[in-house]
Design an enzyme around this catalytic site. Structure first.
Site, PDB file in Angstrom:
ATOM      1  N   GLY A 260      27.454 -16.025  -1.598  1.00 50.88           N
ATOM      2  CA  GLY A 260      26.544 -17.717  -1.620  1.00 50.88           C
ATOM      3  C   GLY A 260      25.602 -17.608  -1.369  1.00 50.88           C
TER       4      GLY A 260
ATOM      5  CD  GLU B  28       8.271  -8.397  -0.554  1.00 52.84           C
ATOM      6  OE1 GLU B  28       7.323  -8.335  -0.430  1.00 52.84           O
ATOM      7  OE2 GLU B  28       8.048  -9.795  -0.160  1.00 52.84           O
TER       8      GLU B  28
ATOM      9  CG  ASP C 295      -0.357   0.282   2.624  1.00 55.23           C
ATOM     10  OD1 ASP C 295       1.196  -0.426   2.845  1.00 55.23           O
ATOM     11  OD2 ASP C 295      -1.121   0.608   3.244  1.00 55.23           O
TER      12      ASP C 295
ATOM     13  CD  GLU D 194      25.885 -25.909   3.343  1.00 58.53           C
ATOM     14  OE1 GLU D 194      26.939 -25.299   3.761  1.00 58.53           O
ATOM     15  OE2 GLU D 194      25.384 -24.632   2.995  1.00 58.53           O
TER      16      GLU D 194
ATOM     17  CG  ASN E 242      22.743 -33.839  -5.129  1.00 60.54           C
ATOM     18  OD1 ASN E 242      22.236 -32.399  -5.228  1.00 60.54           O
ATOM     19  ND2 ASN E 242      24.196 -32.708  -5.919  1.00 60.54           N
TER      20      ASN E 242
ATOM     21  CG  HIS F 100       0.168  -0.663   7.853  1.00 55.08           C
ATOM     22  ND1 HIS F 100      -0.509   0.015   7.420  1.00 55.08           N
ATOM     23  CD2 HIS F 100      -0.079  -1.758   6.584  1.00 55.08           C
ATOM     24  CE1 HIS F 100      -0.825   1.118   6.268  1.00 55.08           C
ATOM     25  NE2 HIS F 100      -0.139  -0.187   6.059  1.00 55.08           N
ATOM     26  CG  HIS F 101       4.141  -2.589   6.743  1.00 54.44           C
ATOM     27  ND1 HIS F 101       2.682  -4.330   7.435  1.00 54.44           N
ATOM     28  CD2 HIS F 101       3.638  -2.252   5.369  1.00 54.44           C
ATOM     29  CE1 HIS F 101       3.125  -4.229   6.484  1.00 54.44           C
ATOM     30  NE2 HIS F 101       2.772  -3.583   4.913  1.00 54.44           N
TER      31      HIS F 101
ATOM     32  CG  ASP G  95      18.458 -32.071  -5.107  1.00 55.41           C
ATOM     33  OD1 ASP G  95      19.521 -31.335  -3.223  1.00 55.41           O
ATOM     34  OD2 ASP G  95      18.080 -33.213  -5.228  1.00 55.41           O
TER      35      ASP G  95
ATOM     36  N   GLY H 218      19.530 -33.494  -1.598  1.00 53.62           N
ATOM     37  CA  GLY H 218      20.434 -32.523  -0.503  1.00 53.62           C
ATOM     38  C   GLY H 218      20.708 -31.847  -0.890  1.00 53.62           C
TER      39      GLY H 218
END
Length: 579
Positions: free
Chosen positions: A426, A61, A39, A490, A484, A124-125, A457, A486
């Site tokens: 990253g 966003e 708004d 990591e 693959n 608001h916000h 994925d 996951g």
């Protein structure tokens, strides 16, 4: 008579602030604007069509910020519109990434009126404390300019300054646009004079001195090489880079963040240098050089395989956007563009020692001995992508943080390819949003370039909604989802079998249908073996059709490029250091 009326009456060509801002964006090359309505920005959004701008309409966003990042990397600059507080904070991760990686994004935030702010109204916000600057303060450190458009007498100049700084410095800027200022009047006559987007020239005497010093060492070197990195791309000196390497024919290498900065079909292109993760022949030639001319270097951990460069500053010349360093002497305020131009003009080819690049590095891989029913492995997949006929000149290739970002080092590109990655920031999930923005940037530029995304994925699950935006805007995209199981990058850093690196297995090829795709707008494929991959890459319809092509590409769970494994080990060591 109110003071505002006197100001308006004195304007030669009064225009509303929103019209002024969006016209300026159009003048500097923006054609589509990403973001979400709220708004506090709705009135401003009504002005987009009048300025010749298209509203994209992202799904959230954060994705919009990623898309604006990708759009800017292809089109030169981009714009993002969010609403105050809730919207801009959702976008700030993407904006921080653009700041980190030096991408020019204009972030426009629709905010409460100047009257509401002065009165400290409980709106608001907000945080409910009357502080309307708190979110702008958060963005200040990831923006090269922060402009609060509160005074009509200053707004036009503020906008022009911010847009120039955004482009020249290649960093995001933040424009805070109150609802009442969106329709305030400013001097439209300024629009008849384009914003000057040229970088400032170097002081001639300083520049000539640096050029003489560079040439002195360049002519004396016995094994000189050139290393091109990200800042050469971000600060738009690739024309100067190519003029230099074409004239001198010196061996030239790129970093991961500099991938595609150099025409890889050039005979003097030698591959990717990334410290200990380099091909042994590349590592030997770069680290054995007695002079490395480094252009736009950005020595982050993943860009150097865990800070594993073995380059002596005594044998280095570093050219940057704000300064140059020749061995141990720094010349502040001398920018690389002017230096590169003059070095190219004045270099004495008869004094240069030009050595050939290693022939083995980019030699096509032989996959003929791999069984047709073999699983698709990282060790040969990325070379096969570049060795065959699949890639084309001027393709846009985007790789997600993870196996793709590292595997693509081994892919040789045709001429004119633009590679996008986010090695420094990253943020997992960036690539899908950036892909949508990049493809739209190519479309807005009036080109027919394909945009090819390699996305894990796990990463896909973070930003998958933007598939609907790709379909909505009829974008020409090939999306390889690497299935693959996951977060592979990591796993190699820590927790190979840890539950936190697992994901739920989706029915990926159904996603385009869920997000609005039809048999006419989307084609879906599943590829699990070498034979299926080869058939797909040679399929004329797959290569030539328009719209979205969505590929489920299966690879083993614990398979990763060697370069990723080496970098992950270095990252784990750095994470474990106590002092």
């Amino acid at each position: 008579m109110p003071q505002g009326d006197i100001r308006t009456n004195n304007l030669k060509k009064p225009v509303d602030v929103s019209e002024y801002l969006f016209t300026r964006l159009h003048q500097i090359g923006v054609r589509s604007v990403h973001g979400l309505p709220g708004d506090y920005n709705l009135v401003a959004l009504d002005y987009l069509p009048k300025a010749g701008l298209t509203w994209v309409g992202s799904c959230n966003e954060l994705n919009a910020a990623y898309a604006a990042d990708g759009y800017a990397r292809v089109k030169g600059i981009s714009a993002l519109i969010t609403t105050f507080g809730v919207g801009e904070l959702s976008a700030i991760n993407g904006i921080a990434g653009a700041y980190s990686e030096m991408v020019p994004v204009v972030h426009i935030v629709g905010c409460p009126s100047t009257v509401s702010q002065r009165n400290g109204m409980l709106l608001h916000h907000t945080l409910g404390n009357g502080d309307f600057n708190v979110f702008a303060n958060m963005s200040a450190l990831v923006s090269c300019v922060l402009a609060k458009l509160n005074d009509p007498a200053e707004i036009a100049a503020q906008i022009d300054h911010a847009l120039r700084e955004c482009y020249v410095r290649s960093r995001p800027v933040y424009l805070m646009l109150p609802t009442d200022m969106a329709i305030a009047k400013v001097e439209g006559e300024r629009l008849e004079s384009p914003i000057d987007l040229h970088s400032p020239e170097n002081d001639a005497d300083k520049e000539d001195y640096v050029v003489d010093v560079v040439l002195k060492y360049l002519h004396a070197a016995k094994k000189p090489v050139v290393l091109v990195d990200a800042c050469a791309v971000r600060h738009r000196v690739l024309d100067e880079v190519h003029a230099f390497i074409t004239k001198t024919k010196l061996p030239v290498f790129v970093t991961p963040m500099g991938k595609s900065a150099v025409d890889e079909t050039q005979p003097n292109y030698g591959g990717v240098y990334v410290g200990d993760a380099s091909h042994p022949d590349v590592k030997e030639m770069v680290e054995g050089s007695d002079l490395v001319l480094s252009i736009g270097s950005l020595k982050s951990d993943f860009n150097t395989a865990g800070f594993s460069y073995r380059l002596s500053q005594l044998n280095s010349i570093d050219l940057h956007s704000t300064h140059c360093v020749v061995r141990y002497s720094e010349y502040s305020g001398v920018h690389m563009r002017g230096v590169l131009r003059k070095v190219t003009e004045r270099v004495d080819l008869s004094q240069l020692k030009v050595n050939p690049v290693p022939a083995t590095v980019l030699k096509p891989i032989d996959t003929s001995t791999i069984p047709a029913d073999s699983a698709i492995l990282q060790s040969w997949f990325w070379r096969a992508i570049g060795d065959g006929p699949f890639l084309r000149e001027n393709d846009i290739i985007i790789t997600e943080t993870g196996t793709a970002n590292f595997g693509i080092w081994d892919t040789r590109f045709p001429a004119g390819v633009t590679a996008l990655n986010q090695v420094l920031w990253g943020s997992i999930g960036w690539a899908l949003g950036a892909c949508q923005g990049a493809a739209l940037g190519a479309k807005d530029a009036g080109t027919d370039r394909r945009t090819i995304l390699f996305e894990g994925d796990g990463s896909l699950q973070l930003t998958v909604q933007e598939i609907s935006t790709m379909i909505r805007h009829h974008l020409n995209i090939i999306l390889f989802t690497i299935c693959n199981d996951g977060y592979t990058i990591e796993r190699f850093i820590h927790g190979m079998d840890a539950e936190y690196n697992d994901i739920v297995e989706w029915k990926y090829k159904d996603l385009p249908t869920v997000f609005g795709g039809t048999d006419e707008t989307v084609k879906k494929y599943v590829v699990k073996t070498k034979a299926e991959l080869e058939a797909l890459l040679a399929d004329a319809d797959f290569n030539n059709r328009k719209g979205l092509r969505f590929v489920e590409l299966y690879m083993p769970r614990e398979d990763a490029p060697t370069s990723l494994q080496l970098t992950a080990q270095a990252s784990a060591r750095n994470n474990a250091k106590l002092e």
